[in-house]
Scaffold this active site. Structure first.
Site, PDB file in Angstrom:
ATOM      1  N   GLY A 147      39.924  32.543  41.770  1.00  0.00           N
ATOM      2  CA  GLY A 147      39.872  31.309  40.984  1.00  0.00           C
ATOM      3  C   GLY A 147      38.613  31.202  40.125  1.00  0.00           C
ATOM      4  O   GLY A 147      38.294  30.120  39.619  1.00  0.00           O
ATOM      5  N   LYS A 148      37.913  32.333  39.927  1.00  0.00           N
ATOM      6  CA  LYS A 148      36.655  32.299  39.146  1.00  0.00           C
ATOM      7  C   LYS A 148      36.873  31.764  37.736  1.00  0.00           C
ATOM      8  O   LYS A 148      36.117  30.903  37.272  1.00  0.00           O
ATOM      9  CB  LYS A 148      36.041  33.713  39.030  1.00  0.00           C
ATOM     10  CG  LYS A 148      35.599  34.335  40.314  1.00  0.00           C
ATOM     11  CD  LYS A 148      34.934  35.677  40.084  1.00  0.00           C
ATOM     12  CE  LYS A 148      35.804  36.697  39.401  1.00  0.00           C
ATOM     13  NZ  LYS A 148      36.962  37.151  40.209  1.00  0.00           N
ATOM     14  N   LYS A 156      31.809  37.248  29.980  1.00  0.00           N
ATOM     15  CA  LYS A 156      32.432  38.091  31.008  1.00  0.00           C
ATOM     16  C   LYS A 156      32.041  39.515  30.643  1.00  0.00           C
ATOM     17  O   LYS A 156      32.544  40.065  29.653  1.00  0.00           O
ATOM     18  CB  LYS A 156      33.953  37.865  30.987  1.00  0.00           C
ATOM     19  CG  LYS A 156      34.733  38.832  31.843  1.00  0.00           C
ATOM     20  CD  LYS A 156      35.661  38.155  32.820  1.00  0.00           C
ATOM     21  CE  LYS A 156      36.373  39.204  33.670  1.00  0.00           C
ATOM     22  NZ  LYS A 156      36.863  38.688  34.944  1.00  0.00           N
ATOM     23  N   SER A 160      39.197  43.954  33.040  1.00  0.00           N
ATOM     24  CA  SER A 160      40.265  44.934  33.170  1.00  0.00           C
ATOM     25  C   SER A 160      41.565  44.157  33.356  1.00  0.00           C
ATOM     26  O   SER A 160      41.547  42.938  33.526  1.00  0.00           O
ATOM     27  CB  SER A 160      39.984  45.851  34.359  1.00  0.00           C
ATOM     28  OG  SER A 160      39.727  45.084  35.509  1.00  0.00           O
ATOM     29  N   ASP A 176      41.061  36.048  30.563  1.00  0.00           N
ATOM     30  CA  ASP A 176      39.895  35.339  31.104  1.00  0.00           C
ATOM     31  C   ASP A 176      38.979  34.891  29.968  1.00  0.00           C
ATOM     32  O   ASP A 176      38.529  33.745  29.919  1.00  0.00           O
ATOM     33  CB  ASP A 176      39.098  36.252  32.048  1.00  0.00           C
ATOM     34  CG  ASP A 176      39.778  36.423  33.386  1.00  0.00           C
ATOM     35  OD1 ASP A 176      40.962  36.065  33.498  1.00  0.00           O
ATOM     36  OD2 ASP A 176      39.126  36.915  34.325  1.00  0.00           O
ATOM     37  N   GLU A 185      31.041  35.000  34.128  1.00  0.00           N
ATOM     38  CA  GLU A 185      32.030  35.302  35.170  1.00  0.00           C
ATOM     39  C   GLU A 185      32.029  36.788  35.470  1.00  0.00           C
ATOM     40  O   GLU A 185      32.142  37.620  34.571  1.00  0.00           O
ATOM     41  CB  GLU A 185      33.449  34.898  34.730  1.00  0.00           C
ATOM     42  CG  GLU A 185      34.462  35.171  35.847  1.00  0.00           C
ATOM     43  CD  GLU A 185      35.928  35.184  35.423  1.00  0.00           C
ATOM     44  OE1 GLU A 185      36.279  34.624  34.369  1.00  0.00           O
ATOM     45  OE2 GLU A 185      36.728  35.780  36.178  1.00  0.00           O
ATOM     46  N   GLY A 226      36.195  40.594  39.812  1.00  0.00           N
ATOM     47  CA  GLY A 226      36.383  40.839  41.248  1.00  0.00           C
ATOM     48  C   GLY A 226      35.371  40.070  42.074  1.00  0.00           C
ATOM     49  O   GLY A 226      35.012  38.941  41.750  1.00  0.00           O
TER      50      GLY A 226
HETATM   51  N1  LIG Z   1      42.749  24.635  41.000  1.00  0.00           N
HETATM   52  C1  LIG Z   1      43.689  25.454  40.515  1.00  0.00           C
HETATM   53  N2  LIG Z   1      44.843  24.948  40.032  1.00  0.00           N
HETATM   54  C2  LIG Z   1      45.828  25.729  39.548  1.00  0.00           C
HETATM   55  N3  LIG Z   1      45.753  27.075  39.516  1.00  0.00           N
HETATM   56  C3  LIG Z   1      44.625  27.635  39.996  1.00  0.00           C
HETATM   57  C4  LIG Z   1      43.531  26.871  40.506  1.00  0.00           C
HETATM   58  N4  LIG Z   1      42.560  27.717  40.903  1.00  0.00           N
HETATM   59  C5  LIG Z   1      43.007  28.950  40.622  1.00  0.00           C
HETATM   60  N5  LIG Z   1      44.249  28.906  40.098  1.00  0.00           N
HETATM   61  C6  LIG Z   1      45.120  30.028  39.701  1.00  0.00           C
HETATM   62  O1  LIG Z   1      44.910  31.102  40.619  1.00  0.00           O
HETATM   63  C7  LIG Z   1      45.043  32.332  39.943  1.00  0.00           C
HETATM   64  C8  LIG Z   1      43.758  33.144  40.146  1.00  0.00           C
HETATM   65  O2  LIG Z   1      42.704  32.424  39.505  1.00  0.00           O
HETATM   66  P1  LIG Z   1      41.717  33.122  38.458  1.00  0.00           P
HETATM   67  O3  LIG Z   1      42.454  33.902  37.441  1.00  0.00           O
HETATM   68  O4  LIG Z   1      40.802  32.047  38.000  1.00  0.00           O
HETATM   69  O5  LIG Z   1      40.986  34.131  39.447  1.00  0.00           O
HETATM   70  P2  LIG Z   1      39.754  35.106  39.135  1.00  0.00           P
HETATM   71  O6  LIG Z   1      38.884  35.081  40.323  1.00  0.00           O
HETATM   72  O7  LIG Z   1      39.164  34.731  37.850  1.00  0.00           O
HETATM   73  O8  LIG Z   1      40.475  36.518  39.029  1.00  0.00           O
HETATM   74  P3  LIG Z   1      39.908  37.871  38.325  1.00  0.00           P
HETATM   75  O9  LIG Z   1      39.261  38.642  39.407  1.00  0.00           O
HETATM   76  O10 LIG Z   1      41.145  38.507  37.812  1.00  0.00           O
HETATM   77  O11 LIG Z   1      38.965  37.479  37.254  1.00  0.00           O
HETATM   78  C9  LIG Z   1      45.335  32.022  38.482  1.00  0.00           C
HETATM   79  O12 LIG Z   1      46.721  32.033  38.261  1.00  0.00           O
HETATM   80  C10 LIG Z   1      44.787  30.599  38.319  1.00  0.00           C
HETATM   81  O13 LIG Z   1      45.393  29.876  37.291  1.00  0.00           O
HETATM   82  C1  LIG Z   2      41.927  43.543  37.658  1.00  0.00           C
HETATM   83  C2  LIG Z   2      41.170  42.366  38.224  1.00  0.00           C
HETATM   84  N1  LIG Z   2      41.726  41.157  37.685  1.00  0.00           N
HETATM   85  C3  LIG Z   2      39.647  42.425  37.938  1.00  0.00           C
HETATM   86  C4  LIG Z   2      38.998  43.658  38.532  1.00  0.00           C
HETATM   87  C5  LIG Z   2      38.933  43.605  40.025  1.00  0.00           C
HETATM   88  C6  LIG Z   2      38.332  44.840  40.618  1.00  0.00           C
HETATM   89  C7  LIG Z   2      38.312  44.785  42.112  1.00  0.00           C
HETATM   90  C8  LIG Z   2      37.817  46.032  42.710  1.00  0.00           C
HETATM   91  C9  LIG Z   2      37.619  45.900  44.195  1.00  0.00           C
HETATM   92  O1  LIG Z   2      36.784  45.106  44.622  1.00  0.00           O
HETATM   93  O2  LIG Z   2      38.325  46.573  44.958  1.00  0.00           O
HETATM   94  N2  LIG Z   2      39.416  42.437  36.530  1.00  0.00           N
HETATM   95  C10 LIG Z   2      38.761  41.436  35.866  1.00  0.00           C
HETATM   96  O3  LIG Z   2      38.273  40.486  36.478  1.00  0.00           O
HETATM   97  O4  LIG Z   2      38.674  41.571  34.617  1.00  0.00           O
HETATM   98 MG   LIG Z   3      38.938  35.846  36.127  1.00  0.00          MG
END
Ligand SMILES: Nc1ncnc2c1ncn2[C@@H]1O[C@H](COP(=O)(O)OP(=O)(O)OP(=O)(O)O)[C@@H](O)[C@H]1O
Ligand SMILES: C[C@H](N)[C@@H](CCCCCC(=O)O)NC(=O)O
Ligand SMILES: [Mg+2]
Length: 266
Positions: A44-45, A67, A71, A84, A145, A148
């Site tokens: 959810g970052k 960011k 990937s 993102d 941000e 991972g």
């Molecule tokens: N409060 C919330 N309400 C609705 N959806 C949410 C909420 N928090 C997170 N999500 C959803 O959860 C999923 C994962 O969230 P997000 O993409 O922000 O994760 P991330 O940590 O940024 O992932 P990444 O490692 O890919 O960058 C997404 O579909 C996002 O929209």
């Molecule tokens: C593909 C994912 N969504 C993410 C990369 C996550 C790498 C995780 C590697 C690990 O910890 O095993 N990419 C990104 O935040 O752009």
């Molecule tokens: Mg993200």
């Protein structure tokens, strides 16, 4: 604040220009920042970082978003688009240029350096760091941000934790409200206190990644459990679909200048 043109805060009710005029450029060391990390990928970052950026912008500040690498990007014609980066940029009010939000984008949903290799490229370690300066020169605040979790690799011997340490901004830990979050959050806090021991931890934000129909019985109690066990405060619980933080948090107060004086430029 050493703005060359003015130290007056812009009126938040007025639309800020998409690009900060050159006269508003400031010393990079004056920019305050937060580094948003997660307990995992998909924690959810981006969702939370976007709310933080929007909230600081609503306080009337010029906000940048960064960011270092993404990937799992999608192809649009011949370019790769980071969802993102787009979300963060929209939340910040589209400052500067979108491509500067995430200068290194790769298609494979892997650690960025491995995703780069799939395309016969190399993740540029220098650019991961210098890309931040674009934002610290033109923003009063920057929200960064990671990709991972804290120990997700950013190179054969590099980790997200290295960037957190080098950038020197306080950490916000985003934790998904689902079973397992207690262990993952405590492990992340432990890793941060060991690998980034000079970096302050602003706190934890719990976020409802799942809609209510995906209820799991840990969800109602996770916040209290985290409050009991974490040393840093649980700053917020973001409900599923929330457009803003429920409590009026002044995120600008949690952000700080880099502990190094200036974030790295090389
Ligand atoms: N409060 C919330 N309400 C609705 N959806 C949410 C909420 N928090 C997170 N999500 C959803 O959860 C999923 C994962 O969230 P997000 O993409 O922000 O994760 P991330 O940590 O940024 O992932 P990444 O490692 O890919 O960058 C997404 O579909 C996002 O929209
Ligand atoms: C593909 C994912 N969504 C993410 C990369 C996550 C790498 C995780 C590697 C690990 O910890 O095993 N990419 C990104 O935040 O752009
Ligand atoms: Mg993200």
């Amino acid at each position: 604040m050493r703005l060359s043109a003015t130290s007056k805060r812009p009126d938040p009710r007025k639309n800020a220009p998409a690009e900060a005029p050159a006269a508003l450029q400031q010393s990079p060391e004056d920019c305050r920042g937060l580094f948003v990390i997660g307990t995992d990928t998909g924690a959810g970052k981006t969702y939370v970082a976007a709310l933080i950026a929007a909230s600081i912008r609503a306080e009337g500040y010029r906000v940048g978003v960064y960011k270092p690498a993404a990937s799992g990007c999608n192809k649009s014609g011949r370019t790769l688009v980071s969802e993102d980066a787009q979300r963060l940029w929209n939340a910040a009010g589209k400052p500067g240029s979108l491509s500067a939000v995430c200068p290194q984008r790769f298609a494979a949903p892997l650690s960025p350096h491995l995703a780069a290799l799939e395309e016969h490229k190399e993740l540029d370690q220098k650019k991961l760091r210098t890309g931040l300066t674009y934002w610290t020169r033109r923003s009063e605040f920057v929200v960064v941000e990671g990709a991972g979790g804290l120990l997700s690799p950013m190179g054969p011997t590099q980790y997200v934790a290295d960037l957190v340490r080098e950038f020197g901004f306080p950490i916000v830990v985003v934790a998904p409200n689902r079973v397992g979050v207690i262990n993952q959050t405590l492990q992340t806090l432990l890793a941060a206190s060991s690998l980034c021991d000079k970096i302050p931890i602003a706190g934890v934000v719990l976020t409802d990644v799942f809609p209510p129909e995906h209820f799991d019985p840990s969800m109602p109690g996770n916040r209290a459990e985290l409050e009991l066990r974490c040393v840093p405060p649980v700053l917020a619980h973001v409900e599923h679909g929330a457009k803003r933080f429920a409590r009026d948090l002044r995120w600008s107060n949690f952000a700080a200048r880099s502990i190094h004086g200036a974030a790295p430029t090389h």
